[in-house]
Design a protein around this motif. Structure first.
Motif, PDB file in Angstrom:
ATOM      1  N   GLY B 375       0.813  -1.210   0.000  1.00  0.00           N
ATOM      2  CA  GLY B 375       0.000   0.000   0.000  1.00  0.00           C
ATOM      3  C   GLY B 375       0.841   1.252   0.000  1.00  0.00           C
ATOM      4  O   GLY B 375       0.420   2.303  -0.471  1.00  0.00           O
ATOM      5  N   MET B 382      -4.567   0.127  -3.998  1.00  0.00           N
ATOM      6  CA  MET B 382      -4.996  -0.649  -2.840  1.00  0.00           C
ATOM      7  C   MET B 382      -6.226  -0.037  -2.178  1.00  0.00           C
ATOM      8  O   MET B 382      -7.054  -0.744  -1.617  1.00  0.00           O
ATOM      9  CB  MET B 382      -3.854  -0.790  -1.834  1.00  0.00           C
ATOM     10  CG  MET B 382      -2.724  -1.696  -2.295  1.00  0.00           C
ATOM     11  SD  MET B 382      -3.259  -3.213  -3.116  1.00  0.00           S
ATOM     12  CE  MET B 382      -4.093  -4.048  -1.792  1.00  0.00           C
ATOM     13  N   SER B 438      -6.185  -6.105   2.267  1.00  0.00           N
ATOM     14  CA  SER B 438      -5.981  -4.674   2.475  1.00  0.00           C
ATOM     15  C   SER B 438      -5.153  -4.455   3.732  1.00  0.00           C
ATOM     16  O   SER B 438      -4.273  -3.583   3.774  1.00  0.00           O
ATOM     17  CB  SER B 438      -7.329  -3.968   2.653  1.00  0.00           C
ATOM     18  OG  SER B 438      -8.143  -4.262   1.573  1.00  0.00           O
TER      19      SER B 438
END
Lengths: 134, 506, 524
Positions: B375, B382, B438
């Motif tokens: 990320g 993302m 994530s």
């Protein structure tokens, strides 16, 4: 005894041609030599021709040429099978001719017309496939 | 708009991608790649224009129809744009535009071979999909369904290595066998009923015949849909087909192929056999339970996958079964929800796949375990991935929420509360397999060294050709979350389709 | 003049190729090229006239042509309905395209070879056309033998192996023809006529007699051998594989179908198929066909040579035709006829392509076709179209024949036949998609995908990789091919025309059905 006689008189000739036909086929199946196969094929074809000719035969009939004393159609044998078989003979001649020509080529290429030899040769040649076609 | 014009639009929607495919195939290798890609884009825009021009007419209840020719003795090749077809057509055509841009970015970014064949087959797929949308009878439907099957094959085997070959074989075995079963069933239906034209509420009437026979014919035919929609135990080609380039996966999973399978189920259940017949012969019941089991099992399998695309593949298997489930509840709300879920899932899943592809092309990572901290490098990608994940899970204000709620309502109407539970469980499970991605990507600790170099001002984002389509798809999804009728009036169409089948509103 | 042509159309269509065969040697004496062009011109004219004839038949209905003014049943009759007219167009069309296609093979070949081949090819076309036109059972025999004899010669021209397979075919083929001739003898003994139409009127009362039964059994065996219906197919794979590449499309595509058509004629137009006696034989034909469809496809999967794969696939495909005959009913027969038409085109197309690949690269082993599509894109596109049609992908010709066959089976309640159809087309898919894999995918890399299937696949591929050498340009022809196009224009023409034919026959099958309808409705 009578029954056998009657049977032979009525159907005997057909039975003979059928035997001839299957004799020819039998020969084609079992002979290892291609020439013999071809001869057997001819025997088979002749059997068919005989069979046709027997169909046209008629008790008391004479050859189908207009002549005195023979009044109606009943007096002549049926000429149609004969005519047909002339054609069939020509066809069988043609078949034999092509067959013989092929045999010559086989003999040329494989050096033999025995089934066993040829199968062996075939296996050997499978390795180097030829691309030369005429 | 006149009738002729409507029919013209209908025909051109089907013919444009076919023509584009042929043109690309014929000249693709002899012209500059920009010209070739221009053909794709032009066709994509033209097709989308055609499809969206049909929306107002269909919305007011005018069904554009067109009989092209007599294709077999007594049967015609005919198209018709009804509400159900319009939903699928709008999804496919709008996503083709987005995917085309993305494909160009991906294929060039990745330096793929065989691009001409790729774009041609892609167009062929869309032709099949459009035909499937607009087919007015089973034979037309089948013709385009098979075109879709065959033109997807080159995409699956795109890399032409042994892995691709293996997946291609698997794909063919599943789809061709089920296609042939469909064919056998269709022949029986035609021999018995004498017609094949889709009718809302079904036209099949095996008067006096055995229930088991009806069930058997239904299962034969629906196997074609179930295979493409990945209903367990017929799903295993789908994860295998993941060897293909990512845009193909996106197409397979979000745009054309699996949706065509789900659409096939809809056409069979609601427009061929009809709810009454299926309720009587228990056909829908069988499929309903299969779908229910698939929803849960696929989520459980997805959790175990560490390859991002594989995880998404199993997520697709589960999500597609929502649609099958919704349809097989045989209630108006169930069908509305199912139709709308086609839309919701299409936009969200294509975003997810595009993100996965962007990561693969830009950072060369396919495995989730290697993404710790990615990320930092690709924050936009993302972030989009996270948002789409939440949407898939069914967060409010994203389209997934509305569709799932409607399906739940359908389950209530059908008196099957257990499916409400299944839906809730699966929503939680999908959070369980998507959110960790994530979380890993944005993790603050134990970041992989390669990502440490990146930070504010030093970004290694994906190329714009990939990023913009990806964000566009997500943005559309968001807008639809707030306004379910945005753009193509998807929700209205879904409701209209359901009421045409079940009569009356929901 | 035009009146005379119109009234003599039926005989002109058949005699023109015969005239071509006769003139060709004479003209070749002056110019080899002109000799070949003569045959093409005669075949082309015959094709045009057959189209005119088809149009006329759709206009006025059946045509009956009496030779020498003798009224049937005494004279020989050519009797044409829309069914035979459509097949005549198909045969003369395929023949015409074949004559053009063969041109490059004879560039620079000796005079004897050139006119020998072209005369015989023209004779083959004549024989096939005659078999389709005639309304007389003995005349059919004569044309059958003309076809067979020229077929033997053309197969023998395919090289050493060709000679051998031709001789074997000659043996078996003669047995088949003799059985047919015996059948004629039996049926002639019972009815006293040789005219098909006359016979159909007279055969009713004697249909149950043993003699007629034997005749029918002989017809099944005779035609079964000629059309290579399983298990009478023994001669076929070697013959199709080794035939001269120029003639193989016509031999594989059409020569096997015409006896099938003759069988259909006998069962439905001479004997009335609706009686229980004929049905017994139809059951036998159905079982033979169904087994053949499975057997042929399974054998085809095992082949490594493109041509022999196609040959075995023909055994399966002729089963479709037999199946249609066995199903009976309007759609069953329609399926059989549509499949005769469709499959002729597909098989010719595939053999055109196989010959083209062989012409350019001397290659027939499929495992060495890797990446060939880069060199021969058009040929490969044609292969893909024909192969997809064989698998039965709509909207190509193969799908619709399957559709009609399945529909006929469903109407008759013979669901087992639908099952066989489905299985057979899936098996077709196996070997044709394997061909695609060979054509379009290059070197293989082992990988780590899971499961025994993956393991076996990878293992098999490794073996294939060892066996295959990368595809190289090899000059197969003596002088090597150096043209601008991928293959000589004459070949390209044949490939493209046959591929287009497949697409058109698929898209416009409803029109075909409409034309064929009256002829078939007559007997169901």
């Amino acid at each position: 005894m009578d029954a056998v006689n009657i049977f032979l008189a009525e159907k005997g000739i057909y039975m003979l041609t059928v035997i001839l036909f299957f004799l020819g086929m039998f020969g084609m199946a079992v002979c290892g030599n291609y020439m013999k196969k071809l001869i057997c094929m001819n025997i088979m074809q002749v059997a068919v021709i005989f069979f046709f000719l027997c169909l046209g035969e008629k008790d008391g009939g004479t050859i189908p040429v207009a002549m005195e004393g023979a009044a109606g159609a009943d007096d002549y044998v049926n000429p149609l099978p004969h005519a047909l078989m002339l054609t069939a003979i020509v066809v069988s001649l043609g078949t034999s001719g092509v067959g013989l020509a092929l045999l010559m080529r086989i003999k040329e290429k494989f050096g033999s017309i025995e089934e066993e030899d040829i199968i062996e040769k075939e296996k050997g040649e499978e390795a180097d496939e030829q691309h030369d076609y005429q | 708009m006149s009738e002729t014009m409507l029919s013209g639009l209908l025909l051109s929607a089907v013919l444009i991608p076919a023509a584009a495919g042929i043109i690309i195939l014929a000249v693709g290798n002899h012209v500059h790649r920009n010209v070739r890609e221009a053909v794709t884009l032009l066709a994509a825009f033209a097709m989308a224009t055609c499809v969206f021009s049909l929306v107002p007419a269909v919305l007011v209840g005018r069904e554009a129809s067109l009989t092209v020719m007599e294709i077999a003795d007594g049967l015609t090749l005919s198209f018709k744009a009804d509400s159900a077809g319009m939903i699928f057509a709008c999804i496919a055509s709008s996503l083709w535009v987005i995917t085309s841009f993305y494909s160009i970015g991906y294929m060039r970014g990745h330096g793929e071979k065989n691009q001409t064949g790729y774009f041609a087959a892609f167009a062929g797929c869309l032709c099949g999909a459009m035909g499937v949308c607009f087919a007015a009878d089973l034979l037309t439907f089948f013709i385009f369904y098979e075109i879709l099957t065959v033109s997807t094959y080159p995409l699956v085997v795109h890399y032409r290595d042994s892995k691709g070959k293996y997946s291609g074989r698997k794909y063919l075995i599943y789809t061709l066998v089920s296609g042939q079963l469909f064919f056998a069933g269709m022949v029986y239906v035609y021999a018995t009923c004498g017609t094949l034209a889709f009718t809302p509420g079904g036209f099949v009437d095996f008067a006096g015949s055995d229930k088991m026979l009806t069930l058997g014919i239904f299962l034969l035919m629906v196997s074609a849909g179930a295979v493409k929609a990945g209903v367990m135990p017929l799903h295993s080609w789908l994860p295998a087909a993941m060897v293909a380039p990512t845009p193909v996966s996106a197409l397979l999973h979000a745009v054309a192929v699996v949706k065509a399978g789900a659409f096939c189920v809809i056409r069979l259940v609601c427009y061929t056999f009809g709810p009454e017949v299926l309720r009587e012969c228990m056909g829908a019941e069988v499929l309903l339970w299969l779908a229910g089991v698939t929803v849960i099992l696929s989520s459980l399998i997805a959790i175990q996958k560490t390859n991002l695309k594989a995880r998404l593949a199993f997520s697709t298997v589960g999500q597609l079964s929502y649609i099958v489930m919704g349809v097989c509840l045989l209630t108006p709300a169930g069908m509305t929800g199912a139709m709308y879920h086609m839309v919701a899932h299409a936009f969200l899943k294509i975003t997810l796949f595009m993100c996965a592809g962007a990561i693969f092309v830009t950072a060369h990572k396919a495995d989730i375990t290697e993404m710790r901290g990615i990320g930092r490098r690709m924050p936009v990608t993302m972030a989009a991935f996270t948002a789409a994940s939440l949407g898939i899970a069914g967060l409010p204000f994203l389209p997934g929420f509305l569709s799932k709620m409607t399906i739940m309502e359908g389950a209530r109407q059908a008196g099957q509360p257990v499916f409400v539970l299944i839906l809730v469980a699966s929503a939680l499970l999908s959070l369980a397999y998507l959110i960790p991605v994530s979380y890993i990507a944005f993790a603050g600790t134990k970041v992989r060294e390669e990502y440490l170099a990146y930070g504010p001002g030093n970004r290694g984002e994906a190329s714009k050709l990939m990023l913009i389509p990806l964000l566009a798809a997500l943005a559309l999804a968001f807008v639809m979350g707030f306004f379910p009728d945005f753009g193509a009036h998807f929700y209205t169409f879904a409701k209209a389709a359901a009421s045409s089948v079940y009569g009356g509103g929901i | 003049m035009s009146n005379m042509i119109i009234s003599n159309l039926p005989v002109l269509v058949v005699l023109l190729p015969l005239a071509g065969a006769l003139f060709c040697p004479v003209i070749s004496y002056f110019s080899r090229r002109a000799g070949r062009l003569t045959v093409i011109a005669f075949a082309g004219t015959s094709f045009v006239l057959s189209v005119v004839q088809l149009l006329r038949i759709t206009d006025v209905g059946k045509i009956s042509y009496h030779f020498g003014g003798w009224e049937p049943p005494f004279g020989i009759e050519f009797s044409l309905d829309s069914l035979s007219a459509v097949l005549l167009v198909l045969i003369s069309g395929t023949g015409f395209v074949s004559t053009i296609y063969s041109l490059p093979f004879f560039r620079g070949k000796s005079r004897f070879r050139s006119f020998g081949y072209y005369s015989v090819l023209s004779l083959l076309i004549c024989g096939l056309l005659g078999m389709t036109s005639t309304g007389d059972v003995f005349n059919l025999y004569v044309f059958l033998e003309i076809t067979s004899l020229s077929g033997y010669a053309l197969i023998a021209m395919g090289g050493d192996k060709g000679v051998l397979s031709s001789f074997r075919y000659l043996m078996i083929g003669t047995i088949g023809a003799s059985f047919y001739l015996l059948g004629i003898a039996f049926i002639y003994g019972e009815t006293g006529t040789l005219n098909m139409y006359d016979m159909s009127g007279l055969v009713g009362p004697v249909l149950s007699s043993g003699t007629t039964m034997v005749a029918m059994a002989f017809f099944v065996v005779g035609f079964g051998i000629k059309m290579a219906l399983f298990p009478l197919h023994g001669w076929q794979p070697a013959a199709y594989t080794n035939a001269h590449p120029g003639a193989a499309p016509l031999i594989a595509g059409v020569m096997g179908k015409v006896p099938a058509y003759a069988m259909l004629r006998f069962f439905f137009y001479v004997f009335n198929a609706n009686t229980q006696y004929v049905e017994r034989f139809l059951v036998v034909v159905g079982i033979m066909s169904a087994l053949g469809m499975i057997y042929g496809s399974l054998k085809a999967i095992r082949q490594t040579d493109f041509r022999s794969m196609l040959a075995y696939s023909s055994i399966a495909q002729i089963g479709y035709v037999g199946l249609g005959i066995a199903i009976t009913g309007y759609y069953g027969l329609m399926g059989a006829v549509i499949h005769i038409i469709g499959h002729s085109m597909m098989k010719s197309c595939l053999f055109f392509c196989s010959g083209a690949i062989r012409y350019r690269y001397g290659e027939t082993a499929m495992e060495r076709f890797g990446q060939i599509y880069r060199k021969m894109p058009v040929t490969c596109a044609a292969i893909v179209i024909a192969a997809l049609s064989m698998v039965g992908v709509p909207p190509l010709a193969g799908f619709f024949s399957k559709w009609y066959l399945a529909l006929g089976a469903a109407n008759m309640g013979e669901y087992i036949f639908i099952f066989v159809l489905v299985i057979s087309s899936l098996l077709n898919a196996v070997y044709f998609f394997r061909l695609f894999e060979n054509m379009f995918m290059n070197k293989n890399v082992a990988d780590g995908s899971k499961g025994i299937g993956a393991y076996l696949a990878v293992k098999a591929e490794k073996k294939a990789e060892r066996d295959s050498v990368p595809f190289k340009e090899m000059a197969a022809t003596k002088e090597g091919y150096k043209g601008r196009l991928e293959i000589p224009p004459a070949m390209l023409f044949a490939v493209i025309v046959s591929a287009l034919g497949i697409i058109l026959a698929g898209l416009f099958n409803a029109q075909l059905v409409e034309i064929l309808g009256p002829a078939i409705r007559e007997v169901v």
